[in-house]
Design an enzyme around this catalytic site. Structure first.
Site, PDB file in Angstrom:
ATOM      1  CE  LYS A 206       6.897  -1.003 -24.006  1.00  0.00           C
ATOM      2  NZ  LYS A 206       8.192  -0.962 -23.326  1.00  0.00           N
ATOM      3  CD  GLU A 212      -3.689   1.352 -12.404  1.00  0.00           C
ATOM      4  OE1 GLU A 212      -3.451   0.673 -13.430  1.00  0.00           O
ATOM      5  OE2 GLU A 212      -3.081   1.181 -11.334  1.00  0.00           O
ATOM      6  N   GLY A 267       8.409   2.560 -20.975  1.00  0.00           N
ATOM      7  CA  GLY A 267       7.347   3.510 -20.646  1.00  0.00           C
ATOM      8  C   GLY A 267       7.878   4.831 -20.102  1.00  0.00           C
ATOM      9  NE  ARG A 268      12.186   2.936 -15.715  1.00  0.00           N
ATOM     10  CZ  ARG A 268      11.835   1.669 -15.842  1.00  0.00           C
ATOM     11  NH1 ARG A 268      10.558   1.354 -16.015  1.00  0.00           N
ATOM     12  NH2 ARG A 268      12.748   0.713 -15.794  1.00  0.00           N
ATOM     13  CD  GLU A 353       8.230   1.930 -13.392  1.00  0.00           C
ATOM     14  OE1 GLU A 353       7.148   1.645 -12.853  1.00  0.00           O
ATOM     15  OE2 GLU A 353       8.299   2.449 -14.515  1.00  0.00           O
ATOM     16  CG  HIS A 384       8.051  29.817   2.746  1.00  0.00           C
ATOM     17  ND1 HIS A 384       8.304  30.803   3.666  1.00  0.00           N
ATOM     18  CD2 HIS A 384       8.589  30.241   1.573  1.00  0.00           C
ATOM     19  CE1 HIS A 384       8.952  31.810   3.074  1.00  0.00           C
ATOM     20  NE2 HIS A 384       9.140  31.489   1.798  1.00  0.00           N
ATOM     21  CE  LYS A 505       1.357  -3.083 -13.213  1.00  0.00           C
ATOM     22  NZ  LYS A 505       1.914  -3.084 -14.545  1.00  0.00           N
TER      23      LYS A 505
HETATM   24  O1  F6P Z   1       3.227  -0.637 -13.781  1.00  0.00           O
HETATM   25  C1  F6P Z   1       4.281   0.163 -14.166  1.00  0.00           C
HETATM   26  C2  F6P Z   1       4.201   0.479 -15.642  1.00  0.00           C
HETATM   27  O2  F6P Z   1       4.424  -0.658 -16.375  1.00  0.00           O
HETATM   28  C3  F6P Z   1       5.184   1.582 -16.010  1.00  0.00           C
HETATM   29  O3  F6P Z   1       6.449   1.113 -16.233  1.00  0.00           O
HETATM   30  C4  F6P Z   1       4.507   2.159 -17.197  1.00  0.00           C
HETATM   31  O4  F6P Z   1       5.037   3.424 -17.517  1.00  0.00           O
HETATM   32  C5  F6P Z   1       3.072   2.184 -16.728  1.00  0.00           C
HETATM   33  O5  F6P Z   1       2.928   0.997 -15.983  1.00  0.00           O
HETATM   34  C6  F6P Z   1       2.031   2.258 -17.802  1.00  0.00           C
HETATM   35  O6  F6P Z   1       2.097   1.198 -18.698  1.00  0.00           O
HETATM   36  P1  F6P Z   1       1.322   1.226 -20.072  1.00  0.00           P
HETATM   37  O7  F6P Z   1       1.871   2.346 -20.894  1.00  0.00           O
HETATM   38  O8  F6P Z   1       1.556  -0.116 -20.700  1.00  0.00           O
HETATM   39  O9  F6P Z   1      -0.141   1.437 -19.791  1.00  0.00           O
END
Ligand code: F6P
Length: 537
Positions: A206, A212, A267-268, A353, A384, A505
């Site tokens: 987003k 990452e 995002g979620r 979240e 199990h 972060k």
């Molecule tokens: O750090 C959490 C978050 O902001 C989530 O809410 C989101 O889904 C994820 O990181 C990834 O964010 P982006 O789509 O901006 O890379």
């Protein structure tokens, strides 16, 4: 407006009822033969039997009153109409617009968002068709065989979970991989056997700034360039899904290869936006659209049905009852279907979240418990492993069992066994096996009988679905999205921000600098020692 007086009256009533009902066994409650029918509700392809919770009709009535007095009806309308209910980020919350297949206009800042939503959907359709038909060629003219989604959190969990959930409907000629972890192992183990000339990366983010994702996107770029040695190859091997066109262009992705979405999609909650592009390539546009229809059906049910018949509202209230009044602080999601094996992980982000908050909408510290700890695995594997604790441990774990009537792979015997296990687990949790019953049926040894006794009275919902299809999948995900919304409203917290992920972060950025440079360390002694250990000082 919330009616605090009615809310408090019902809350106090429920607190008292909780003490009373704790003394009544589920066996006694089920002496009422109409109980299962009284506490079962269906909509479309989904039936929820919530009779195996420690509830009665008065409790349900008071729970519905909690929802009414929280002004839930009005809050739902506000979300669907595009009001900026995400106050701390000043944003509308319109994941429901993404699957608004009836296409009625929805306005944000005076602009109908449906126009752009439909344009992006059309672009996704054209691009995915090209890829599926093999018309999209890599830089050297080879067909694309491998689709690699790079993203994290909502830009990974949804597409990955859904690609697996709907694998039965997927294009088996293409390979799909999902890279999220910044650990380079994730990248190299997942793509190293692929031919770069046949690989297409979808960078899903987003913000297009997530550490990452950008680190992995750069690894992918390096890998493509090492093979094709021409910057122009980026155009043929990268697609971006983002709200941040500026950053995407800086990265070097062709502007024609950007699939847009908007800040009114969290995002979620973004699976039905272009974040679901890898899913569309996997199952094709028509199946993707069927999924949107399923989501939309559940959306309309949530918006219009009376609370007493409203599946997301009922599921939310049962959750509140278990969490806030009976004190069960977690929930296990146990799908009896291997295709849904990533569903608990997906719901973990969606729920934790959203509702893992401790400041309310007035800025005060909350005085009640908010979001539960959510976890789970597919059955019967869990049986199990961790079911021992669910049956006999000191912690009570409310369970959502999810099962399907139809098997998708023509092995009826296996499916009969699977679903029998699900029904049996719910029954065993609810009714247990008394000491006397053990003595009568299993052993005369009293010491052993104690260990073989099951207290029962452990709550569960059975979520029963006709079959796993794109449409029912959409209904199921929307059911949980709206459940979480309802709980956030009743707890009076903001469910659509996630400030709690920021601090870590910021700290990581500082530590990275210290690890990669010779800087003075001024953390606490434990963090300092850890950094020194890593640098082998
Ligand atoms: O750090 C959490 C978050 O902001 C989530 O809410 C989101 O889904 C994820 O990181 C990834 O964010 P982006 O789509 O901006 O890379």
């Amino acid at each position: 407006m919330r009616d605090e007086k009615i809310f408090k009256d019902n809350w106090s009533f429920l607190e008292k009822e909780a003490q009373k009902i704790k003394k009544i066994s589920m066996r006694d409650l089920f002496l009422d033969k109409s109980r299962a029918n009284d506490f079962t509700q269906s909509f479309s392809d989904i039936t929820i039997d919530y009779s195996m919770n420690r509830i009665n009709k008065d409790i349900m009535k008071a729970l519905f009153n909690l929802a009414e007095s929280s002004d839930l009806k009005n809050e739902i309308k506000k979300m669907f109409s595009g009001e900026k209910i995400n106050i701390t980020e000043s944003r509308a919350v319109l994941h429901t617009a993404l699957r608004n297949v009836s296409n009625n206009p929805i306005y944000v800042d005076g602009k109908d968002v449906m126009t752009e939503i439909n344009q992006v959907l059309e672009k996704m359709k054209n691009l995915s068709n090209k890829i599926i038909k093999g018309e999209w060629k890599g830089f050297t003219g080879k067909k694309i065989k491998n689709i690699v989604n790079i993203g994290i959190g909502g830009s990974d969990l949804g597409p990955k979970m859904a690609q697996l959930a709907l694998k039965k409907y997927s294009n088996r000629d293409l390979n799909f991989r999902f890279i999220s972890n910044v650990d380079e192992t994730n990248f190299y183990e997942d793509v190293k056997f692929f031919d770069p000339e046949e690989t297409l990366f979808i960078i899903s983010s987003k913000t297009f700034t997530t550490e990452e994702t950008m680190a992995n996107a750069n690894l992918a770029k390096k890998w493509i360039l090492a093979s094709m040695k021409d910057i122009e190859s980026i155009k043929k091997h990268f697609i971006a899904v983002s709200t941040n066109a500026g950053e995407v262009k800086k990265f070097g992705i062709d502007p024609d290869n950007i699939l847009e979405f908007w800040d009114f999609v969290g995002g979620r909650y973004s699976l039905t936006s272009a974040i679901g592009f890898s899913l569309m390539i996997s199952i094709g546009y028509d199946n993707f659209y069927e999924m949107l229809k399923g989501y939309h059906e559940m959306d309309m049910h949530f918006l219009n049905a009376d609370f007493s018949e409203n599946l997301p509202v009922i599921l939310a209230l049962i959750g509140i009852w278990n969490n806030n009044f009976l004190g069960y602080n977690n929930i296990a999601i146990l799908p009896y279907d291997e295709y849904l094996s990533r569903f608990p992980a997906y719901l973990q982000q969606l729920d934790m979240e959203s509702n893992g908050k401790s400041i309310d909408k007035n800025g005060d510290k909350v005085k009640l418990e908010t979001g539960p700890i959510l976890w789970g695995e597919p059955g019967t594997n869990g049986q199990h492993a961790f079911y021992q604790l669910i049956h006999q441990g000191t912690k009570i774990v409310p369970v959502d069992f999810i099962g399907f009537r139809k098997d998708l792979n023509g092995e009826k015997d296996s499916h009969d066994r699977l679903i029998s296990n699900m029904f049996a687990q719910a029954e065993a949790l609810c009714f247990g096996k008394t000491f006397e019953e053990v003595l009568e049926t299993e052993t005369k040894d009293e010491f052993l009988a104690k260990h073989k006794t099951f207290e029962g009275n452990r709550p569960s919902n059975k979520i029963l679905i006709t079959e796993l299809s794109p449409k029912t999948f959409g209904e199921l995900v929307a059911l949980y999205e709206h459940k979480i919304f309802v709980q956030g409203i009743i707890w009076n917290i903001f469910s659509f921000d996630q400030w709690g992920v920021q601090l870590g972060k910021v700290c990581a950025k500082k530590i990275l600098k210290e690890i990669q440079n010779s800087l003075e360390l001024n953390h606490d002694s434990s963090t300092n020692n850890a950094i020194k250990w890593y640098k082998n000082i």
